[in-house]
Design an enzyme around this catalytic site. Sequence first.
Site, mmCIF file in Angstrom:
data_model
loop_
_atom_site.group_PDB
_atom_site.id
_atom_site.type_symbol
_atom_site.label_atom_id
_atom_site.label_comp_id
_atom_site.label_asym_id
_atom_site.label_seq_id
_atom_site.Cartn_x
_atom_site.Cartn_y
_atom_site.Cartn_z
ATOM 1 N N LYS A 172 0.874 -1.180 0.000
ATOM 2 C CA LYS A 172 0.000 0.000 0.000
ATOM 3 C C LYS A 172 0.905 1.222 0.000
ATOM 4 O O LYS A 172 1.422 1.637 1.033
ATOM 5 C CB LYS A 172 -0.895 -0.024 1.244
ATOM 6 N N SER A 226 5.154 7.655 9.893
ATOM 7 C CA SER A 226 5.248 8.440 11.124
ATOM 8 C C SER A 226 5.105 7.557 12.361
ATOM 9 O O SER A 226 4.498 6.478 12.310
ATOM 10 C CB SER A 226 4.150 9.500 11.123
ATOM 11 N N GLU A 247 9.614 1.316 10.696
ATOM 12 C CA GLU A 247 10.654 2.279 10.296
ATOM 13 C C GLU A 247 10.021 3.655 10.420
ATOM 14 O O GLU A 247 9.270 4.087 9.532
ATOM 15 C CB GLU A 247 11.087 2.018 8.842
ATOM 16 N N CYS A 281 13.576 10.749 6.624
ATOM 17 C CA CYS A 281 13.479 10.288 8.012
ATOM 18 C C CYS A 281 14.798 10.490 8.736
ATOM 19 O O CYS A 281 14.832 10.827 9.907
ATOM 20 C CB CYS A 281 13.060 8.834 8.051
ATOM 21 N N GLN A 327 1.940 20.273 4.530
ATOM 22 C CA GLN A 327 3.331 20.073 4.953
ATOM 23 C C GLN A 327 4.061 21.429 4.959
ATOM 24 O O GLN A 327 4.850 21.724 5.860
ATOM 25 C CB GLN A 327 3.999 19.079 3.992
ATOM 26 N N GLU A 380 9.886 16.275 14.647
ATOM 27 C CA GLU A 380 10.290 16.148 13.255
ATOM 28 C C GLU A 380 9.608 17.264 12.457
ATOM 29 O O GLU A 380 8.379 17.312 12.394
ATOM 30 C CB GLU A 380 9.815 14.779 12.755
ATOM 31 N N PHE A 382 10.281 17.839 9.172
ATOM 32 C CA PHE A 382 10.131 17.258 7.834
ATOM 33 C C PHE A 382 10.121 18.345 6.763
ATOM 34 O O PHE A 382 9.283 18.396 5.860
ATOM 35 C CB PHE A 382 8.887 16.379 7.743
HETATM 36 P P1 NAD Z 1 2.353 8.618 7.511
HETATM 37 O O1 NAD Z 1 2.556 7.797 8.725
HETATM 38 O O2 NAD Z 1 1.308 9.647 7.536
HETATM 39 O O3 NAD Z 1 2.021 7.689 6.244
HETATM 40 C C1 NAD Z 1 2.864 6.629 5.871
HETATM 41 C C2 NAD Z 1 2.024 5.581 5.176
HETATM 42 O O4 NAD Z 1 1.057 5.100 6.097
HETATM 43 C C3 NAD Z 1 1.240 6.092 3.955
HETATM 44 O O5 NAD Z 1 1.177 5.072 2.985
HETATM 45 C C4 NAD Z 1 -0.148 6.330 4.530
HETATM 46 O O6 NAD Z 1 -1.174 6.240 3.565
HETATM 47 C C5 NAD Z 1 -0.243 5.195 5.525
HETATM 48 N N1 NAD Z 1 -1.193 5.400 6.621
HETATM 49 C C6 NAD Z 1 -1.617 6.572 7.167
HETATM 50 N N2 NAD Z 1 -2.544 6.333 8.127
HETATM 51 C C7 NAD Z 1 -2.687 4.990 8.198
HETATM 52 C C8 NAD Z 1 -3.488 4.120 8.995
HETATM 53 N N3 NAD Z 1 -4.338 4.578 9.919
HETATM 54 N N4 NAD Z 1 -3.371 2.785 8.810
HETATM 55 C C9 NAD Z 1 -2.524 2.290 7.887
HETATM 56 N N5 NAD Z 1 -1.762 3.055 7.087
HETATM 57 C C10 NAD Z 1 -1.843 4.387 7.241
HETATM 58 O O7 NAD Z 1 3.775 9.215 7.193
HETATM 59 P P2 NAD Z 1 4.147 10.177 5.986
HETATM 60 O O8 NAD Z 1 3.763 11.547 6.362
HETATM 61 O O9 NAD Z 1 3.657 9.623 4.702
HETATM 62 O O10 NAD Z 1 5.733 9.996 5.965
HETATM 63 C C11 NAD Z 1 6.560 10.750 6.747
HETATM 64 C C12 NAD Z 1 6.973 9.992 7.985
HETATM 65 O O11 NAD Z 1 7.595 8.765 7.607
HETATM 66 C C13 NAD Z 1 8.015 10.741 8.774
HETATM 67 O O12 NAD Z 1 7.769 10.585 10.133
HETATM 68 C C14 NAD Z 1 9.299 10.042 8.372
HETATM 69 O O13 NAD Z 1 10.358 10.188 9.271
HETATM 70 C C15 NAD Z 1 8.854 8.636 8.257
HETATM 71 N N6 NAD Z 1 9.786 7.858 7.442
HETATM 72 C C16 NAD Z 1 10.570 6.941 8.050
HETATM 73 C C17 NAD Z 1 11.503 6.227 7.305
HETATM 74 C C18 NAD Z 1 12.387 5.199 7.944
HETATM 75 O O14 NAD Z 1 12.973 4.411 7.225
HETATM 76 N N7 NAD Z 1 12.547 5.170 9.257
HETATM 77 C C19 NAD Z 1 11.630 6.464 5.937
HETATM 78 C C20 NAD Z 1 10.805 7.419 5.359
HETATM 79 C C21 NAD Z 1 9.876 8.106 6.127
#
Ligand code: NAD
Length: 478
Positions: A172, A226, A247, A281, A327, A380, A382
């Site tokens: 997804k 996140s 992650e 991240c 954002q 964060e 971002f």
């Molecule tokens: P997010 O958590 O909002 O979304 C990430 C993914 O989760 C998306 O595909 C989103 O559609 C999905 N999602 C959102 N709500 C959900 C739910 N209730 N159930 C299941 N899936 C759901 O994060 P974002 O804003 O897309 O990405 C940024 C965040 O990701 C930052 O915190 C960043 O640090 C982190 N990140 C971490 C890594 C790592 O490797 N540690 C890498 C990249 C990004």
Amino acid sequence: MTTHFINNQRVAGSSGDTIAVLDPSDGQTFAHIARGNAEDIRRAAVAARAAADGGAWSRLAPLERGRLLHKLSEAILAHHDELWQLEMRDCGKPVKQAKADATAVARYFEYYAGACDKLHGETIPYTPGYAVMTFYEPHGVTGHIIPWNYPMQIFGRSVGGALAAGNACVVKPAEDACLSLLRIAELAAEVGFPEGALNIVTGYGHEAGQALADAAGLDHISFTGSARVGTIIAQSAAKRHVPVTLELGGKSPQIVFADANLDEAVPVIVNAIIQNAGQTCSAGSRLLVEASVYERVLAAVGERIRALKVGPAAMDLDVGPLIRANQLDRVNGFLASVSESGARVVAQGSIVVNAPAAGFFAKPTLIADVSVDAPLACDEVFGPVLAAMPFKDEADAVRIANATEYGLVAGVWTENGGRGLRMARAVKSGQVFINNYGAGGGVELPFGGVKSSGYGREKGFEALYGFSVMKTVVVKHG
Ligand code: NAD
């Protein structure tokens, strides 16, 4: 592309609903994707199960699995132009970054192609008359939730490892950016992946993503995103006792001692916060500097930040747009709080005059004298915002470095080898770079966090253990 990808085919979503996809460089809709739901996830999970449990994917010898992964890597490189252009538009990545991401996803599949036939168990000395052996077996069907900041790279590291270990995958991607992944799934089908080995369902997180986290028929979930959503995923998976890799976010410190080679350190420090417009991240978002060189480092970093140009992705400037309007609001909200918090803006880059007014552009900013417990030092952002603060000595540097809930990556700059290693051992994070800094580093390097940055490891050979279960077989032979 308003379809999912299930069983090697483009499949219309069961609801027929779609989601508009914006180009972050001009804020305009340029594509639509299918708005997936629980029924679409169920279909994908059924397809994956059929491939995994006695199906064509599970019957492939590891060598053959590896050859398919290698063919996919080559197909990605053969479609490099198409893929980086999709990623550039979808994510607002400057050309250089989009190209690097398309190269990296090919490299992930190349790396994991070579690993498929090297994941082997052991024999264990046991009671006389017995032989004991261990096998690494795939979980079966793995679910992968991918964020928008590096869709191709994170897909490669997560799905590449899971496929190499023999799992069939349901993916997804993020609603903001998923076009490149749909195309890569098509390429996988073209190079001969069996039906059901790799399935993609697009849609919102709270709908398709939540459905994936709740879905029966998934044996492991890898979530990148996140910390807030990571908690939701882990709670959902816990109800079915499904293992999870998380992650999550970071607030990674770059720690500069007075003896550091500043000529080498300063450009790397700046790149670590502006790469992907700070939407990384492992961005080096906190700058901790020994007090005696604090002003000197601020001046040198500030000079580079001031020279940075921000604009549309296709202009390939130093910094591209953020992913979407909220954002940008979030980043500007942090900047608005600077003066009342007692901190000061040292330098800002500039947005080019011909940048579209509706694009989501944020100025790279260096902020000094941020207090250790301020939101700018703990949360964060971002975005391309670097929060600087002085430290007194080694112990103070460790205290400040460890003063956030996160622990993903850290950078240490010193010419004193012993101190570099002491710092590396004392800082709580999944990776530490001494006299260099890579956003997560190469494909070969295990990556993941501690504390609220998550648990489990992706990348490197280590990922294969997480995408497998060890089975112990005990034979009594007398
Ligand atoms: P997010 O958590 O909002 O979304 C990430 C993914 O989760 C998306 O595909 C989103 O559609 C999905 N999602 C959102 N709500 C959900 C739910 N209730 N159930 C299941 N899936 C759901 O994060 P974002 O804003 O897309 O990405 C940024 C965040 O990701 C930052 O915190 C960043 O640090 C982190 N990140 C971490 C890594 C790592 O490797 N540690 C890498 C990249 C990004």
